[in-house]
Design an enzyme around this catalytic site. Structure first.
Site: not given
Ligand code: BGC
Length: 742
Positions: A265
């Site tokens: 993530d």
């Molecule tokens: C979120 C993810 C997301 C990623 C990219 C993160 O903060 O938890 O779900 O895909 O950002 O935007």
């Protein structure tokens, strides 16, 4: 000399085709096995090229291998539509004019359809949008379990039940990947609350982990064949889930045989050694120090970048782990960007809007309909619409799932379009008037400086003379109201809505409340309001879906994918004090320990065990017709591999066509461990004409009879009697059948 040249040219021209093919490198030859192509490409790559493909080069892309003709790899959120492009190194949108998309309903709504075909169509439509936008991977779907109604991102997930989640995630992944676009199933795992998502260390029994929190991911990997999984921010067994020996190396890759990429993530990687050894394949979103803040364009400073390369050159690591990561990335390339068989992409096509509209209408849940107030009979009737959520755009906001929708039809607009006439409107309350996310603006001016008292008085005055009042309220994806990064603080409706609803219901007996949210809210006024509808976050076609259901053009058939608790006192996670939610800070450390003390008793498993009556039960959903589920039969005995077949009759006992969701729950009569009173193990949506009866076949497998045995670390089905019950809600099971596992 001249003569010789001619001979050479001729020999090239006349060279047989097979010889030309022989010169095509294996990795570029689509007729070759993908593993052979991976090994061939791997052999040709330099150390620097290998390092380049395993970490980001911008907010949402990583490098390809240009020398070998492999394009850069672009990802994007997910999961409800393709997020607008952002600047190279910033979250701010890039301001392009070709990236407006179709916003599909949020995944709670998709789960509420209880319809795997709808999930497949959803995934496919999204895949076509992603293809057009040049994305090789969509960051979704999300399958974290709804542990508490305070969970800020529950709206992005599929509810509380591991079986329902599994049945919806598999076709979503298959539909998406049939376009040659990878899914990245998230957030693996145990990311069930938002407030301290970077610090929470989850403590949980192996049984709860395997029975409740992992099945959605397992199904996505084993049945859906997902090409990507996203590690979660939080910790488990004191290791972050983006590089976790137990959840990634052991469970995901070894036990489930996952052959795709584990993507961090954004900002979820924290340590070089763990990033190298504990299952991370592609690192995204990190700044210089493993936190989400630091220098700009810091991509060279990522763990899986220059420092890893240096460590390899210094002999600290061999290329064993690196090659394993690169193999997975190459496999991803051959499945997506290097796959010449990919279909064409389309953006905002009619077929995508049809899917968005169909899922929206099919997921809307009719929760209550005293005196058959719904459907509205509009002829000659005066309708009043009340509430900010009747006019507020909901596709902007909520965090990373925020979109730039080509259009979004609000509930008020939808009703006006369907009725072909203006409808009287009163604001009723003021909630969030901002309408801006990372530079995408709704363009709406929702400012209203009137006091709550004045707003309520105006709505009540108008309600007195209306034949119907439809209040659109709920949450709105602003901070603490169904939004990434924060959990809700209470189950109560914000912005004085309880007062507004109570006051209106007191003067108008045909009050209809439509709740827009991804979470349950408390409804102290429930007995005064005859009709209640759960309207989710429905995306581009929200207003049409809602109008069609409210006006009876579509007979509602959504059923709740979670238990609608009366209050937090009915929630397992909130029954053990702070230690179980939101957790307790470890002394002197940046870690919060959160112990899932309710164990496997999540949702209806908890309310069943403690004999609690929620406001609306898991699986509940009414229709404008009525159904009878009867005559459940267990056919024969359980087969040697544990399979079992059931038949049950469903009858439409009302006067219009409609669809019911037949649900089958299983109980282990006697077990060596404590087991839930019942668990959902099969379901089917059936459409019936008035008076029609259909016999539905439902099949279960050995897993349906099993629990996770902590001693043997495996699933175990104990011989003995089981009871199956069928009905159309977890609290409306109208027939049962006994069967035996020998
Ligand atoms: C979120 C993810 C997301 C990623 C990219 C993160 O903060 O938890 O779900 O895909 O950002 O935007």
């Amino acid at each position: 000399m001249k003569h010789k040249l001619v001979v050479i040219i001729l020999s090239v021209v006349c060279c047989p085709l097979s010889a030309l093919h022989a010169q095509t490198p294996v990795y570029l030859d689509p007729s070759k096995d993908i593993e052979a192509r991976v090994e061939d490409a791997l052999k040709r790559m330099t150390l620097a090229e290998k390092i380049d493909v395993i970490h980001a080069q911008s907010k949402f892309s990583s490098a390809g291998v240009k020398r070998l003709g492999m394009p850069d790899f672009w990802t994007d959120d997910g999961p409800h539509g393709v997020r607008p492009d952002v600047l190279w190194d910033e979250w701010e949108q890039a301001g392009q004019t070709n990236d407006s998309c179709v916003a599909f309903p949020a995944l709670t709504c998709l789960a509420a359809t209880w319809n795997p075909d709808a999930a497949k169509a959803y995934g496919h439509a999204l895949g076509e949008e992603a293809l057009y936008r040049g994305k090789g991977m969509i960051l979704g779907p999300g399958v974290n379990i709804y542990r508490t109604p305070l969970g800020g991102r529950n709206f992005e997930y599929m509810g509380e039940d591991p079986y329902l989640t599994s049945q919806i995630v598999v076709p979503y992944v298959q539909g998406l990947q049939s376009c040659g676009v990878a899914s990245c199933v998230k957030h693996y795992c145990l990311n069930n609350d938002e407030e301290y998502r970077h610090q929470v260390n989850v403590i949980i029994s192996d049984r709860a982990l395997h029975e409740i929190y992992l099945p959605g991911f397992e199904a996505a990997v084993k049945e859906g064949k997902a090409w990507g999984v996203m590690g979660a921010y939080n910790l488990y067994k004191d290791e972050h889930n983006c590089h976790n020996q137990y959840t990634l190396n052991k469970i995901l890759k070894h036990d489930w045989g996952f052959d795709g990429v584990l993507v961090s993530d954004w900002g979820g990687a924290h340590d070089l050694d763990q990033a190298v050894k504990n299952g991370l394949d592609m690192e995204f979103g990190t700044w210089t120090d493993g936190l989400t803040m630091g220098a700009t364009n810091a991509y060279d400073n990522y763990f899986l970048s220059k420092q890893y390369q240096k460590a390899i050159l210094e002999g600290k690591y061999t290329t064993k782990e690196l090659d394993e990561k690169v193999r997975r990335v190459l496999r991803l390339f051959f499945r997506t960007t290097m796959n010449k068989q990919r279909p064409y992409g389309f953006l905002c096509s009619e077929s995508h809007y049809e899917v968005a509209q169909r899922v929206a209408a099919e997921g809307i849940v009719l929760l209550q309909n005293e005196g058959n107030v719904l459907p509205i009979k509009p002829q000659g009737k005066k309708i009043l619409v009340v509430g900010e959520n009747a006019i507020k755009m909901m596709t902007v906001g909520g965090g990373s799932s925020s979109l730039k929708a080509q259009h979004e039809i609000s509930p008020l607009q939808g009703l006006q379009m369907r009725l072909g006439a203006p409808i009287d409107y009163a604001r009723g309350y003021v909630g969030d008037v901002s309408g801006n996310y990372n530079g995408v603006s709704t363009g709406q001016d929702l400012k209203d400086d009137r006091s709550p008292e004045v707003l309520i008085a105006e709505a009540v005055e108008k309600a007195k003379t209306a034949d119907y009042v439809i209040i659109f309220g709920g949450l709105n994806k602003s901070d603490y109201q169904d939004c990434e990064g924060h959990d809700r603080k209470t189950m109560d409706l914000p912005y004085n809505q309880d007062k507004l609803i109570t006051a209106i219901a007191a003067v108008n007996k045909n009050t209809i409340y439509v709740n827009i949210s991804g979470n349950a809210v408390s409804m102290p006024w429930r007995k005064q309001v005859p009709a209640i509808v759960q309207g989710w976050f429905l995306g581009s076609e929200a207003g049409i879906g809602l109008a069609d259901v409210l006006l009876g053009k579509i007979n509602p058939s959504g059923h709740l994918p979670f238990t609608w608790y009366e209050n937090l006192g009915q929630v397992g996670a909130h029954s053990f004090g702070e230690a179980a939610f939101p957790g307790i800070w470890r002394e002197g450390k940046k870690v919060i320990d959160e112990e899932y003390k309710e164990g496997i008793y999540v949702g209806y498993r908890w309310t069943d065990k403690h004999k609690l009556k929620p406001t609306f039960a898991f699986g509940h959903g009414l229709s404008y017709t009525t159904f009878k589920v009867s005559n459940l039969k267990a056919l024969g005995t359980v087969t040697a591999d544990g399979n079992m077949t059931f038949m049950v009759d469903v009858t439409n006992t009302g006067s219009i066509e409609g669809s019911d969701v037949v649900q089958l729950y299983i109980t282990d009569v006697k077990s060596s461990v404590d087991r839930p009173a019942k668990e959902l193990k099969a379901f089917q949506k059936v459409t019936l004409k008035p008076g029609e009866t259909k016999s539905v076949t439902l099949k279960t497998d050995k897993r349906a009879l099993s629990f996770w045995d902590e001693a043997s670390e495996n699933w175990k089905a104990e011989p003995g009697d089981f009871i199956a019950q069928a009905g159309d809600a977890s609290d409306r099971l109208t027939c049962k059948a006994k069967f035996t596992l020998k």
